[in-house]
Design a protein around this motif. Structure first.
Motif, PDB file in Angstrom:
ATOM      1  N   PHE A  31     -10.265  29.426 -46.532  1.00  0.00           N
ATOM      2  CA  PHE A  31      -9.984  30.086 -47.064  1.00  0.00           C
ATOM      3  C   PHE A  31     -10.349  29.043 -48.291  1.00  0.00           C
ATOM      4  CE2 PHE A  31      -5.483  29.754 -45.782  1.00  0.00           C
ATOM      5  CZ  PHE A  31      -5.355  30.838 -45.574  1.00  0.00           C
ATOM      6  N   LEU A  42     -11.094  25.505 -47.861  1.00  0.00           N
ATOM      7  CA  LEU A  42      -9.969  24.860 -47.327  1.00  0.00           C
ATOM      8  C   LEU A  42     -10.049  25.350 -46.078  1.00  0.00           C
ATOM      9  CD1 LEU A  42      -6.817  24.578 -50.050  1.00  0.00           C
ATOM     10  CD2 LEU A  42      -6.534  25.327 -47.632  1.00  0.00           C
ATOM     11  N   ALA A  44      -7.605  25.742 -43.826  1.00  0.00           N
ATOM     12  CA  ALA A  44      -6.020  25.847 -43.349  1.00  0.00           C
ATOM     13  C   ALA A  44      -5.641  25.268 -42.315  1.00  0.00           C
ATOM     14  CB  ALA A  44      -5.468  26.426 -44.028  1.00  0.00           C
ATOM     15  N   SER A  64       4.548  19.201 -44.957  1.00  0.00           N
ATOM     16  CA  SER A  64       3.886  20.274 -45.515  1.00  0.00           C
ATOM     17  C   SER A  64       2.106  20.062 -45.763  1.00  0.00           C
ATOM     18  CB  SER A  64       4.349  20.449 -46.841  1.00  0.00           C
ATOM     19  OG  SER A  64       4.221  21.662 -47.507  1.00  0.00           O
ATOM     20  N   GLY A  65       1.519  20.934 -46.082  1.00  0.00           N
ATOM     21  CA  GLY A  65       0.267  21.874 -46.254  1.00  0.00           C
ATOM     22  C   GLY A  65      -0.408  21.271 -44.552  1.00  0.00           C
ATOM     23  N   SER A  66       0.140  20.735 -44.116  1.00  0.00           N
ATOM     24  CA  SER A  66      -1.049  20.968 -42.546  1.00  0.00           C
ATOM     25  C   SER A  66      -1.512  21.930 -41.670  1.00  0.00           C
ATOM     26  CB  SER A  66      -0.441  20.040 -41.654  1.00  0.00           C
ATOM     27  OG  SER A  66       1.024  20.557 -40.896  1.00  0.00           O
ATOM     28  N   GLY A  67      -0.900  23.497 -42.479  1.00  0.00           N
ATOM     29  CA  GLY A  67      -1.820  24.815 -41.400  1.00  0.00           C
ATOM     30  C   GLY A  67      -0.399  24.933 -40.527  1.00  0.00           C
ATOM     31  N   LYS A  68       0.101  25.016 -40.454  1.00  0.00           N
ATOM     32  CA  LYS A  68       1.456  24.949 -39.236  1.00  0.00           C
ATOM     33  C   LYS A  68       1.456  26.649 -39.513  1.00  0.00           C
ATOM     34  CE  LYS A  68       4.974  22.076 -40.677  1.00  0.00           C
ATOM     35  NZ  LYS A  68       3.812  21.447 -41.681  1.00  0.00           N
ATOM     36  N   SER A  69       1.956  26.969 -40.892  1.00  0.00           N
ATOM     37  CA  SER A  69       2.580  28.422 -40.963  1.00  0.00           C
ATOM     38  C   SER A  69       1.184  30.105 -40.932  1.00  0.00           C
ATOM     39  CB  SER A  69       2.890  28.864 -42.360  1.00  0.00           C
ATOM     40  OG  SER A  69       4.457  28.372 -42.707  1.00  0.00           O
ATOM     41  N   THR A  70      -0.043  29.001 -41.718  1.00  0.00           N
ATOM     42  CA  THR A  70      -1.494  29.424 -41.002  1.00  0.00           C
ATOM     43  C   THR A  70      -1.477  29.799 -39.647  1.00  0.00           C
ATOM     44  OG1 THR A  70      -1.735  28.696 -43.431  1.00  0.00           O
ATOM     45  CG2 THR A  70      -3.525  29.986 -42.060  1.00  0.00           C
ATOM     46  N   HIS A 228       9.410  20.910 -39.846  1.00  0.00           N
ATOM     47  CA  HIS A 228       9.548  19.166 -40.077  1.00  0.00           C
ATOM     48  C   HIS A 228      10.574  18.150 -39.627  1.00  0.00           C
ATOM     49  CE1 HIS A 228       7.894  21.462 -44.071  1.00  0.00           C
ATOM     50  NE2 HIS A 228       7.474  20.211 -43.957  1.00  0.00           N
TER      51      HIS A 228
HETATM   52  N1  LIG Z   1      -3.503  32.667 -49.005  1.00  0.00           N
HETATM   53  C1  LIG Z   1      -4.128  31.808 -48.486  1.00  0.00           C
HETATM   54  N2  LIG Z   1      -4.648  30.929 -50.353  1.00  0.00           N
HETATM   55  C2  LIG Z   1      -6.045  30.128 -50.104  1.00  0.00           C
HETATM   56  N3  LIG Z   1      -4.978  28.947 -49.633  1.00  0.00           N
HETATM   57  C3  LIG Z   1      -4.109  28.780 -48.735  1.00  0.00           C
HETATM   58  C4  LIG Z   1      -3.246  30.053 -48.487  1.00  0.00           C
HETATM   59  N4  LIG Z   1      -2.228  30.007 -47.535  1.00  0.00           N
HETATM   60  C5  LIG Z   1      -1.994  29.121 -47.249  1.00  0.00           C
HETATM   61  N5  LIG Z   1      -3.394  28.109 -48.046  1.00  0.00           N
HETATM   62  C6  LIG Z   1      -3.299  26.716 -48.024  1.00  0.00           C
HETATM   63  O1  LIG Z   1      -3.505  26.254 -46.599  1.00  0.00           O
HETATM   64  C7  LIG Z   1      -3.189  24.804 -46.694  1.00  0.00           C
HETATM   65  C8  LIG Z   1      -1.969  25.036 -44.870  1.00  0.00           C
HETATM   66  O2  LIG Z   1      -0.980  25.908 -45.645  1.00  0.00           O
HETATM   67  P1  LIG Z   1       0.202  26.305 -44.491  1.00  0.00           P
HETATM   68  O3  LIG Z   1       1.534  27.209 -45.586  1.00  0.00           O
HETATM   69  O4  LIG Z   1      -0.385  26.697 -43.250  1.00  0.00           O
HETATM   70  O5  LIG Z   1       0.618  25.040 -44.987  1.00  0.00           O
HETATM   71  P2  LIG Z   1       2.383  24.349 -43.052  1.00  0.00           P
HETATM   72  O6  LIG Z   1       2.219  23.322 -42.776  1.00  0.00           O
HETATM   73  O7  LIG Z   1       2.898  25.671 -43.332  1.00  0.00           O
HETATM   74  O8  LIG Z   1       3.219  24.067 -44.971  1.00  0.00           O
HETATM   75  P3  LIG Z   1       4.881  23.392 -44.579  1.00  0.00           P
HETATM   76  O9  LIG Z   1       5.609  22.916 -44.681  1.00  0.00           O
HETATM   77  O10 LIG Z   1       5.045  23.740 -46.887  1.00  0.00           O
HETATM   78  O11 LIG Z   1       4.844  25.189 -45.032  1.00  0.00           O
HETATM   79  C9  LIG Z   1      -2.658  24.767 -47.806  1.00  0.00           C
HETATM   80  O12 LIG Z   1      -2.931  24.189 -48.499  1.00  0.00           O
HETATM   81  C10 LIG Z   1      -2.075  26.115 -48.359  1.00  0.00           C
HETATM   82  O13 LIG Z   1      -2.452  25.519 -50.210  1.00  0.00           O
END
Ligand SMILES: Nc1ncnc2c1ncn2[C@@H]1O[C@H](COP(=O)(O)OP(=O)(O)OP(=O)(O)O)[C@@H](O)[C@H]1O
Ligand SMILES: [Mg+2]
Length: 337
Positions: A31, A42, A44, A64-70, A228
């Motif tokens: 991103f 970033l 992700a 949290s923030g490690s990129g799992k959902s992305t 988690h």
């Molecule tokens: N649309 C977006 N624009 C900019 N940054 C994004 C976007 N979506 C996610 N991010 C960033 O990408 C990184 C990974 O986010 P993600 O939601 O994939 O993490 P996660 O591992 O699922 O976290 P959680 O456990 O909190 O759900 C984070 O730093 C988040 O802020």
């Protein structure tokens, strides 16, 4: 998940003999953030590779923030990857048109964390479950839809009569069961479950996990199970991928990874949660981790974990450790033997 006598998963699903259902190869989702004069990238998801075999449960864990959902969203093209490949039964998903992708997506369905946000408040439970059949008309003939909705509700442990209720009448656990029934409506082969129970009360979590395990065994469904909760993952996963700042830093069978964690990050996670009976939240285990780019050396040089790693040496600042291949690879210059 361990095989049971009722297990109808394809032979070899848990021992590696079956070909991959899904292959994710060097997947990236970057991103661009910040104001125009101070653009930042970033990372992700930053070069993730893994397979999911038919009938297998692959857990993805990480802070949290490690990129799992992305990662989950990118492999389904709910956000477009910025690099890499995704193959479903050998078919390159990133090469498909929007229409072809919609068609293919029936095989890969997603359940989201928040059952309150994911169900339309003005549609009955029955409408929610049958929604996808309006687009995919060949799945269930109209005359059979009511019966099929009832069967899906029974399958997730809800009374058939719930079909006429609105989601506002349902508890969180019941709503999540509806979301699971909706995900099953197109008879997918793979479910991507993004923290499917973490928004629920602890007492309800076990019930919903039980439903998921039952479906996994009965229907031979493959899961990507994002969580988690290390103790939950231990219970449900055949294999585990540990994510750190957009990358997989260790992967292996649940037995291998919990028994012999190789990466210092995995070791830190596990040593902070030995055999606890309750949920273990990774963000409580290693406080102080900050998401994404802000969390430290997330660039392409060196190991991103080095600033928190007790084993870090000079090479960790200059050479990025790659994940490697094999049954239990880890992205570390000094993995545990
Ligand atoms: N649309 C977006 N624009 C900019 N940054 C994004 C976007 N979506 C996610 N991010 C960033 O990408 C990184 C990974 O986010 P993600 O939601 O994939 O993490 P996660 O591992 O699922 O976290 P959680 O456990 O909190 O759900 C984070 O730093 C988040 O802020
Ligand atoms: Mg997430």
């Amino acid at each position: 998940m361990p095989r049971t006598e009722h297990d109808t998963r394809p032979e070899g699903a848990a021992d590696g003999a079956a070909p991959p259902l899904l292959r994710v190869e060097n997947l990236h989702r970057h991103f661009v953030t910040g104001p125009p004069r101070n653009r930042k990238v970033l990372r992700a998801v930053d070069g993730v590779t893994f397979d999911v075999r038919a009938g297998e449960c692959l857990a993805v864990v990480g802070e949290s923030g490690s990129g799992k959902s992305t990662l989950a969203r990118a492999l389904m093209r709910l956000v477009e990857p910025t690099g890499g490949s995704v193959y479903y039964k050998g078919r390159d998903l990133l090469a498909l048109s929007g229409r072809e992708m919609r068609e293919e997506r029936r095989n890969i369905q997603m359940v989201f964390q928040d059952p309150y946000a994911s169900l339309h408040p003005r549609r009955t439970v029955g409408d929610v479950v049958r929604e996808a059949w309006r687009v995919h008309k060949d799945v269930v003939p109209k005359a059979q839809q009511e019966d099929r909705v009832a069967a899906l509700l029974r399958q997730v442990g809800l009374p058939e009569a719930y079909a006429s209720l609105y989601p506002s009448r349902l508890s969180g656990g019941e709503r999540q069961r509806v979301a699971i029934a909706r995900a099953l409506a197109l008879r997918p082969e793979l479910l991507v479950l993004d923290e499917p129970v973490s928004a629920l009360d602890v007492s309800i979590q076990a019930q919903v996990v039980h439903v998921l395990m039952k479906l996994h065994a009965e229907l031979g469904l493959a899961y990507i199970f994002i969580s988690h909760d290390l103790n939950l993952v231990r219970l449900v996963a055949d294999r585990v991928a540990v994510m750190y700042m957009g990358r997989v830093v260790e992967t292996g069978t649940a037995e291998e990874l919990y028994g012999h964690p190789a990466h210092p990050y995995t070791q830190a996670l596990l040593s902070a949660s030995p055999g606890r009976a309750t949920a273990v939240d990774l963000d409580d285990v290693l406080p102080g981790a900050v998401a994404g780019e802000a969390s430290g050396p997330a660039g392409t040089v060196g190991c991103p974990y080095r600033t928190r790693c007790p084993k870090a040496r000079d090479i960790c600042a200059t050479e990025r450790p790659e994940l490697g291949t094999g049954a239990h690879p880890s992205a570390c210059h000094f993995p545990a033997g």
